[in-house]
Design an enzyme around this catalytic site. Structure first.
Site, PDB file in Angstrom:
ATOM      1  N   ASP A   2       1.575 -21.620   6.927  1.00 25.80           N
ATOM      2  CA  ASP A   2       2.225 -20.583   6.150  1.00 25.80           C
ATOM      3  C   ASP A   2       1.479 -19.241   6.224  1.00 25.80           C
ATOM      4  O   ASP A   2       0.250 -19.213   6.154  1.00 25.80           O
ATOM      5  CB  ASP A   2       2.265 -21.051   4.680  1.00 25.80           C
ATOM      6  CG  ASP A   2       3.487 -20.536   3.978  1.00 25.80           C
ATOM      7  OD1 ASP A   2       4.412 -20.074   4.663  1.00 25.80           O
ATOM      8  OD2 ASP A   2       3.505 -20.584   2.738  1.00 25.80           O
ATOM      9  N   ASN A  50      14.346 -23.598   7.228  1.00 23.27           N
ATOM     10  CA  ASN A  50      14.069 -22.429   8.069  1.00 23.27           C
ATOM     11  C   ASN A  50      15.298 -21.983   8.886  1.00 23.27           C
ATOM     12  O   ASN A  50      15.327 -20.865   9.400  1.00 23.27           O
ATOM     13  CB  ASN A  50      12.897 -22.703   9.028  1.00 23.27           C
ATOM     14  CG  ASN A  50      11.556 -22.721   8.334  1.00 23.27           C
ATOM     15  OD1 ASN A  50      10.630 -23.398   8.752  1.00 23.27           O
ATOM     16  ND2 ASN A  50      11.426 -21.965   7.237  1.00 23.27           N
TER      17      ASN A  50
HETATM   18  C1  LIG Z   1       4.199 -26.649  17.320  1.00 23.84           C
HETATM   19  C2  LIG Z   1       4.132 -25.247  17.815  1.00 23.84           C
HETATM   20  C3  LIG Z   1       3.614 -25.053  19.175  1.00 23.84           C
HETATM   21  C4  LIG Z   1       4.539 -24.239  16.982  1.00 23.84           C
HETATM   22  C5  LIG Z   1       4.481 -22.788  17.293  1.00 23.84           C
HETATM   23  C6  LIG Z   1       5.460 -21.980  16.493  1.00 23.84           C
HETATM   24  C7  LIG Z   1       5.045 -21.691  15.088  1.00 23.84           C
HETATM   25  C8  LIG Z   1       3.763 -20.997  14.845  1.00 23.84           C
HETATM   26  C9  LIG Z   1       5.849 -22.070  14.082  1.00 23.84           C
HETATM   27  C10 LIG Z   1       5.622 -21.812  12.652  1.00 23.84           C
HETATM   28  C11 LIG Z   1       6.808 -21.127  12.026  1.00 23.84           C
HETATM   29  C12 LIG Z   1       6.756 -20.928  10.555  1.00 23.84           C
HETATM   30  C13 LIG Z   1       8.024 -21.163   9.840  1.00 23.84           C
HETATM   31  C14 LIG Z   1       5.630 -20.513   9.905  1.00 23.84           C
HETATM   32  C15 LIG Z   1       5.504 -20.267   8.444  1.00 23.84           C
HETATM   33  O1  LIG Z   1       5.130 -18.925   8.153  1.00 23.84           O
HETATM   34  P1  LIG Z   1       6.196 -17.942   7.476  1.00 23.84           P
HETATM   35  O2  LIG Z   1       7.093 -17.436   8.557  1.00 23.84           O
HETATM   36  O3  LIG Z   1       6.894 -18.671   6.371  1.00 23.84           O
HETATM   37  O4  LIG Z   1       5.326 -16.754   6.933  1.00 23.84           O
HETATM   38  P2  LIG Z   1       5.237 -16.208   5.434  1.00 23.84           P
HETATM   39  O5  LIG Z   1       4.685 -17.339   4.608  1.00 23.84           O
HETATM   40  O6  LIG Z   1       4.277 -15.056   5.539  1.00 23.84           O
HETATM   41  O7  LIG Z   1       6.611 -15.795   5.020  1.00 23.84           O
END
Ligand SMILES: CC(C)=CCC/C(C)=C/CC/C(C)=C/COP(=O)(O)OP(=O)(O)O
Length: 261
Positions: A2, A50
């Site tokens: 996160d 998501n």
């Molecule tokens: C397995 C693999 C190779 C993955 C790579 C892709 C990757 C990093 C996916 C994570 C996406 C995600 C929803 C993150 C959460 O942060 P957020 O977008 O909710 O950020 P926030 O908490 O600041 O809103």
């Protein structure tokens, strides 16, 4: 994982850069975990919720995922070097065909590795996982494969996306300071699972953070085992345990709250 979007915002970067830095952070954490001997790692890469994000962001995450998984499973890359099997846990019916084909290829390429497993939760929620297991059991009963009487906790667990009852969570880390579980590993967490909520945005999560978390956990575990051995097997008093281990430093947060619970 996160905090990717907040990281991008804090650094005045386009949103997709936040996810790109997030994917790099994941590579560092995995390298650390496999080097220090963590057997299995699960990463919450994409929740079913998501899908409510903008299509452009979903595409960015899917592309990163495909790219990084292909990289990890390439020749002489992390999966080869540390003998890591990749397994996607999640509801594949939500995935477009091209993404599905790519991730199934990665699973196929790495299926012979047995030392570690990288579970990629994608698209995942715990409730969906539990529901999936019920659905599987109903199908098996309907088709006469099993009888209702055979259904117990173990059989139920065996029908999760994990397909392995021995998988229990030792340490669950949710970064960025949010203290919610967001429908993650609700069944797999057990009475000894330690949950940490470091106040670090995921892209800032380093080798050091990972190692320190694992170190504290294993140290805490060692103390618990020593305690259990002395108290239960040798039937000595708590005062005697304290005397014998008085030189071992006490570990404080995040374990203090867990101990109390
Ligand atoms: C397995 C693999 C190779 C993955 C790579 C892709 C990757 C990093 C996916 C994570 C996406 C995600 C929803 C993150 C959460 O942060 P957020 O977008 O909710 O950020 P926030 O908490 O600041 O809103």
């Amino acid at each position: 994982m996160d905090g990717n979007r907040r990281f991008a915002k804090n650094h005045s970067l386009p949103l997709k850069e936040g996810h790109r830095y997030g994917a790099e952070a994941l590579m560092r954490v995995l390298e650390c975990c496999f080097r220090v001997g963590v057997k299995n790692v699960t990463t919450y890469a994409f929740s079913i919720e998501n899908f409510n994000r903008k299509a452009e962001e979903v595409d960015t995450i899917f592309s990163l995922l495909k790219y990084k998984l292909a990289l990890l499973s390439g020749e002489n890359q992390m999966c080869d070097l540390h003998e890591v099997r990749v397994k996607i846990i999640g509801n594949r019916s939500y995935l477009p065909d091209d993404v599905l084909q790519d991730i199934e290829l990665v699973e196929e390429k790495t299926k012979h590795h047995t030392k570690h497993t990288l579970y990629v939760a994608f698209p995942y929620t715990s409730r969906d996982d539990m529901w999936y297991a019920v659905d599987q059991l109903v199908d098996k009963v309907t088709e006469g494969e099993i009888s209702v009487d055979e259904i117990d906790e173990t059989l139920y667990e065996n029908n999760f996306y994990y397909e392995d009852t021995s998988e229990k969570v030792d340490i669950l880390v949710r970064t960025s300071g949010h203290t919610r579980l967001s429908d993650y590993m609700l069944w797999q967490c057990h009475q000894d699972s330690v949950i940490e909520y470091p106040n670090t945005l995921w892209p800032n999560y380093r080798f050091y953070n990972t190692w320190w978390t694992i170190f504290r956990w294993s140290y805490y575990k060692t103390l618990m085992i020593q305690d259990a051995e002395v108290m239960q097997l040798k039937k000595v008093s708590r005062a005697e345990v304290n005397r014998r281990y008085k030189d071992v430093p006490k570990i404080h947060p995040p374990f203090a709250s867990v101990n109390k619970a």
